[in-house]
Design an enzyme around this catalytic site. Structure first.
Site, PDB file in Angstrom:
ATOM      1  N   TYR A   1       0.823  -1.212   0.000  1.00 32.21           N
ATOM      2  CA  TYR A   1       0.000   0.000   0.000  1.00 32.21           C
ATOM      3  C   TYR A   1       0.859   1.264   0.000  1.00 32.21           C
ATOM      4  O   TYR A   1       0.375   2.336   0.342  1.00 32.21           O
ATOM      5  CB  TYR A   1      -0.906   0.028   1.240  1.00 32.21           C
TER       6      TYR A   1
ATOM      7  N   LYS B   1       5.530 -15.007   1.624  1.00 31.68           N
ATOM      8  CA  LYS B   1       5.343 -15.576   0.281  1.00 31.68           C
ATOM      9  C   LYS B   1       6.717 -15.587  -0.357  1.00 31.68           C
ATOM     10  O   LYS B   1       6.903 -15.183  -1.517  1.00 31.68           O
ATOM     11  CB  LYS B   1       4.326 -14.737  -0.516  1.00 31.68           C
TER      12      LYS B   1
ATOM     13  N   ASP C   1      -0.802 -18.319   1.132  1.00 30.00           N
ATOM     14  CA  ASP C   1      -1.841 -19.193   0.573  1.00 30.00           C
ATOM     15  C   ASP C   1      -2.160 -20.334   1.544  1.00 30.00           C
ATOM     16  O   ASP C   1      -3.323 -20.660   1.807  1.00 30.00           O
ATOM     17  CB  ASP C   1      -1.451 -19.717  -0.821  1.00 30.00           C
TER      18      ASP C   1
ATOM     19  N   ASP D   1      -4.890  -7.528   4.812  1.00 31.10           N
ATOM     20  CA  ASP D   1      -6.223  -7.098   4.376  1.00 31.10           C
ATOM     21  C   ASP D   1      -7.054  -8.307   3.966  1.00 31.10           C
ATOM     22  O   ASP D   1      -8.196  -8.480   4.394  1.00 31.10           O
ATOM     23  CB  ASP D   1      -6.104  -6.116   3.207  1.00 31.10           C
TER      24      ASP D   1
ATOM     25  N   ASP E   1     -10.411 -10.471   5.996  1.00 34.40           N
ATOM     26  CA  ASP E   1     -11.777 -10.733   5.507  1.00 34.40           C
ATOM     27  C   ASP E   1     -12.105 -12.222   5.657  1.00 34.40           C
ATOM     28  O   ASP E   1     -13.264 -12.589   5.881  1.00 34.40           O
ATOM     29  CB  ASP E   1     -11.980 -10.260   4.061  1.00 34.40           C
TER      30      ASP E   1
HETATM   31  C1  IPM Z   1      -9.827  -2.404   5.094  1.00 36.43           C
HETATM   32  C2  IPM Z   1     -10.259  -1.910   3.733  1.00 36.43           C
HETATM   33  C3  IPM Z   1      -9.267  -0.902   3.185  1.00 36.43           C
HETATM   34  C4  IPM Z   1      -7.908  -1.557   3.106  1.00 36.43           C
HETATM   35  C5  IPM Z   1      -9.658  -0.332   1.820  1.00 36.43           C
HETATM   36  C6  IPM Z   1     -11.023   0.285   1.855  1.00 36.43           C
HETATM   37  C7  IPM Z   1      -8.638   0.629   1.287  1.00 36.43           C
HETATM   38  O1  IPM Z   1     -10.438  -2.986   2.862  1.00 36.43           O
HETATM   39  O2  IPM Z   1      -9.660  -1.564   6.014  1.00 36.43           O
HETATM   40  O3  IPM Z   1      -9.703  -3.620   5.279  1.00 36.43           O
HETATM   41  O4  IPM Z   1      -7.612  -2.285   2.145  1.00 36.43           O
HETATM   42  O5  IPM Z   1      -7.115  -1.333   4.025  1.00 36.43           O
HETATM   43 MN    MN Z   2     -10.265  -4.916   3.803  1.00 36.79          MN
END
Ligand code: IPM
Ligand code: MN
Ligand code: NAD
Length: 347
Positions: free
Chosen positions: A135, A185, A218, A242, A246
């Protein structure tokens, strides 16, 4: 009476609903436990962009700097403003400017919440590097629209950045069950991730009480689903973290439960607390966003402000609420009803 100044940035979509919900709970907690929270709301969002051409004013960062903490909802309304503009105009600059290098995301099932896995007993703390890596924002495009078009986006891993996030991970592991998973990785990325692995091994010598294992990202993604109970603290680069968080959100029942804290560990600038989820355009305006992720993030804010008892009691109230089946089935209870139940359970 102790008083904390909080910058509120509800942002877009369900960010507005869940921030209001979290604030209601936090204000009740402040009243119960003898401190004051003074909130100042900023309308910075995609609609602010439509009105002003900016996601936040030019001096937005300087305005936020004076606050004790920031509570944020969600940023992004892709139908109106490209995500590449909105996120780089508000959320990402705050994380970087305030050196909130440790993004902490807890993943466990709340009582009464059924996740998609057979495994129900897992308690994972993901530590995501939050200011550099994939990032970093270093790159560019040339020859746009032609056959010679080139797009470059370079990950940047600095020794200082890698060392501080790994140390943070080791410290967290030390304060928990003593296990650290370092996400790599290095089989494919032979510069940055080989460096990450070397630093992991080097720092391990300073933490003999922590068992550290390197996993390729992975394989770790699969492990989070197949054997989440085998994990304690996970430390990962920005993009890997990130994606993995999720997955963490999914196994804990959904994004409505996934909390997050963007921490500046040396407290030289405010930290920011926000749910993992986004603005959820598909359910915005329906009044059914689950506010638990935002409320849990608010509890993490109280903990960071060293209001530990209040933080614990907010989590107890959340757990008492989900244990009764409130806020456990998507769309069944309104944001307001879940919030009211948590407020009522907060003693
Ligand atoms: C998160 C979000 C952000 C990230 C996006 C919206 C830029 O997905 O906070 O997990 O990737 O950090
Ligand atoms: Mn995210
Ligand atoms: P999202 O997290 O907004 O939604 C993904 C799915 O999860 C949707 O189906 C949504 O309805 C559901 N969901 C999310 N939070 C929920 C909650 N609290 N209760 C119930 N269901 C919930 O992700 P997306 O759709 O990829 O992104 C939408 C916008 O949000 C985009 O602009 C994106 O860039 C942005 N975004 C912002 C942040 C942030 O501000 N931290 C995080 C992620 C995405």
């Amino acid at each position: 009476m102790k008083s904390y100044s909080i910058a509120l940035i509800p942002g877009d979509g369900i960010g507005r609903d869940v921030t209001a919900a979290a604030w209601t709970v936090l204000e009740k907690a402040a009243g119960n436990f003898g401190f004051a929270l003074v909130g100042t709301e900023f309308p910075w969002s995609c609609s602010f962009f439509k009105d002003t051409g900016r996601m936040m004013p030019e001096d937005g960062i300087e305005t936020l700097r004076g606050f004790d903490a920031i509570l944020l909802g969600a940023v992004g309304w892709p139908a109106a403003v490209p995500d590449s503009v909105s996120l780089h105009g508000l959320l990402l600059p705050i994380r970087k400017a305030f050196v909130q290098y440790a993004n902490i995301r807890p993943h466990r099932l709340l009582p009464g919440v059924t996740g998609p896995l057979r495994a129900e007993r897992f308690d994972i703390l993901c530590i995501r590097e939050n200011t550099e890596g994939e990032y970093s924002g270093a790159g560019g495009r040339v020859h746009q629209g032609t056959l010679d078009e080139v797009a470059v986006e370079t990950s940047i891993f600095t020794r200082a950045g890698v060392e501080r996030i790994l140390r943070f991970g080791f410290e967290q592991a030390r304060s928990r069950r003593g296990k650290l998973a370092s996400v790599t990785k290095s089989n494919a990325q032979k510069y940055s991730m080989v460096f990450w692995d070397e630093m992991t091994r080097k720092l391990a010598a300073d933490y003999p009480d922590v068992t550290v294992t390197s996993y390729h990202v992975d394989a770790l993604a699969a492990r989070m689903i197949m054997a989440p109970e085998s994990l304690d603290v996970v430390v990962a680069s920005n993009l890997f973290g990130d994606i993995l968080t999720d997955i963490g959100a999914a196994i804990q029942g959904g994004l409505g439960y996934a909390a997050s804290a963007n921490i500046n560990p040396d407290r030289s600038a405010p930290s920011m607390f926000e749910p993992v989820h986004g603005s959820a355009p598909d359910i915005a305006h329906l009044g059914i966003a689950n506010p638990i992720a935002a409320i849990w993030s608010g509890a993490m804010m109280l903990d960071h402000l060293r209001e530990k008892v209040a933080a614990e009691r907010v989590m107890k109230a959340v757990e008492a609420t989900t244990a009764k089946g409130i806020g456990t089935i998507p769309g069944k209870d309104s944001t307001e009803a879940i919030t009211a139940a948590i407020v009522a359970a907060l003693t």
